[in-house]
Design an enzyme around this catalytic site. Structure first.
Site, mmCIF file in Angstrom:
data_model
loop_
_atom_site.group_PDB
_atom_site.id
_atom_site.type_symbol
_atom_site.label_atom_id
_atom_site.label_comp_id
_atom_site.label_asym_id
_atom_site.label_seq_id
_atom_site.Cartn_x
_atom_site.Cartn_y
_atom_site.Cartn_z
ATOM 1 N N CYS A 356 0.815 -1.234 0.000
ATOM 2 C CA CYS A 356 0.000 0.000 0.000
ATOM 3 C C CYS A 356 0.842 1.274 0.000
ATOM 4 O O CYS A 356 0.353 2.334 -0.397
ATOM 5 C CB CYS A 356 -0.887 0.057 1.229
ATOM 6 S SG CYS A 356 -1.878 -1.381 1.542
HETATM 7 O O1 KQY Z 1 -4.504 -0.999 0.825
HETATM 8 C C1 KQY Z 1 -3.975 0.012 0.457
HETATM 9 N N1 KQY Z 1 -3.543 0.036 -0.787
HETATM 10 C C2 KQY Z 1 -3.955 1.296 1.226
HETATM 11 C C3 KQY Z 1 -4.374 1.299 2.620
HETATM 12 C C4 KQY Z 1 -4.754 2.694 3.020
HETATM 13 C C5 KQY Z 1 -5.191 2.839 4.410
HETATM 14 C C6 KQY Z 1 -5.479 4.268 4.755
HETATM 15 N N2 KQY Z 1 -5.523 4.527 6.139
#
Ligand code: KQY
Length: 367
Positions: A356
């Site tokens: 992420c």
């Molecule tokens: O899963 C993702 N690509 C991003 C997670 C974002 C979490 C925001 N608090």
């Protein structure tokens, strides 16, 4: 100025490469906001430094950082990591950065998805998100890469491709009324084909239990090469993740990829259930601009949230009793890459993990 294109990538012969194809670099953002990251984001910054350092063993890494944190980030990151001033509302480069596409002639372009903080005013995670929504365009500028601006909401963590015409997504996220309420499943599939150059979309149901992104695929399952999918797995039928992973497994077993081939599915055990502690929660500022993170809340921990870099795979350490098994499975799946494990807890506390916070830039020349 980097050119803004009015066609779609497929019109122009571009497609999204797989993450394991060669990279010319990787992008991250620097964590800073104290209403999402405990203790003024200092422990998270240390975790991001470990991720950036590991990835920089295989490819050039750039970290975008606010004006206020520039000197601090520069001092803490290794010299071989490039640090650039780049405003953002938080630090989820997978979702706010560009999805790069390439063509058969070695050209590189960027897709700039519309971003609404994972749901806008209907369950989004913070407000405002205007700076995040400009990050992809700024990266395209810095790299002088032509850019497509997508007129619909999508996040990089909501898609995984085999680079050979197949895309993995979840219904929970892409059909969520807080993303593109005017579009149905058929219309969304049409957009994915046009914007990512894929032919086959495989729909899984829900994402990881309590994933605050509304079930991003990048926490649940990913391709590790054409025909092979890694799936996060929980054996305990009493754990809500068991039913979610069982449903995903059944759908994957029935699916055929763009070549018409069945998939091999490799299960990666979930870490044991992880919860935010009193002390961790107490370290986060309370603010009307961000979602609260009360003590006792279950965290959406998954080893599938790893990054495939040049010659390496960077995975999160999340549970000392299961990290070794997860690392051994990844080592078998990627025999030609080194598996680098870095502490994932602080990133998890912010709502995501290594995949992420990263965005790969495939090899290619702007064109
Ligand atoms: O899963 C993702 N690509 C991003 C997670 C974002 C979490 C925001 N608090």
């Amino acid at each position: 100025m980097s050119e803004t294109l009015s066609s779609t990538p497929r019109d122009d012969g571009f497609r999204m490469p797989a993450e394991w194809e060669p990279h010319q670099g990787c992008w991250l953002l620097w964590p800073e906001r104290p209403d999402n990251w405990r203790l003024g984001a200092k422990p998270a910054q240390q975790a991001f430094v470990a991720v950036a350092t590991a990835i920089s063993e295989g490819e050039p890494v750039t970290v975008g950082v606010s004006r206020a944190q520039f000197e601090n980030a520069r001092a803490r990151l290794p010299a071989r990591v490039r640090v650039v001033e780049l405003s953002a509302n938080d630090c989820w480069m997978r979702d706010v950065g560009p999805t790069f596409v390439t063509n058969g002639r070695g050209h590189l372009r960027a897709i700039d998805w519309t971003f609404n903080a994972w749901g806008g005013l209907e369950g989004g995670l913070y407000f405002p998100w205007d700076l995040d929504d400009q990050v992809a365009a700024k990266v395209a500028e810095l790299e002088r890469v032509p850019r497509y601006r997508a007129p619909f909401v999508l996040e990089g963590g909501a898609i995984h491709t085999d680079g050979a015409g197949t895309l993995l997504v979840t219904e929970q996220c892409l059909l969520n009324p807080n993303r593109n309420p005017g579009l149905d499943k058929v219309e969304i599939e049409g957009l994915l084909r046009a914007w990512l150059g894929v032919e086959t979309v495989i729909w899984l149901g829900a994402g990881v239990h309590l994933d605050e992104t509304d079930g991003h695929i990048d926490n649940l399952a990913c391709f590790v090469r054409p025909g092979v999918v890694a799936l996060t797995w929980e054996e305990d039928p009493a754990d809500p993740q068991h039913a979610i992973s069982t449903d995903a497994l059944a759908r994957l077993q029935k699916a055929r990829d763009a070549r018409g081939q069945p998939l091999e599915i490799v299960r990666i055990p979930q870490p044991r259930p992880q919860f935010i502690s009193e002390a961790e929660s107490a370290g986060i500022d309370l603010s009307a601009a961000a979602m609260p993170r009360p003590a006792g809340g279950r965290l959406a921990a998954s080893y599938v949230n790893f990054y495939i870099g040049n010659g390496i795979v960077v995975m999160p350490e999340l549970d000392p009793t299961r990290d070794g098994e997860a690392a051994a499975i990844l080592a078998k799946l990627f025999p030609e890459r080194r598996i680098l494990a870095v502490p994932g807890r602080e990133i998890l506390l912010g709502g995501g993990n290594i995949h992420c916070i990263t965005q790969q830039q495939p090899v290619g020349t702007p064109g």
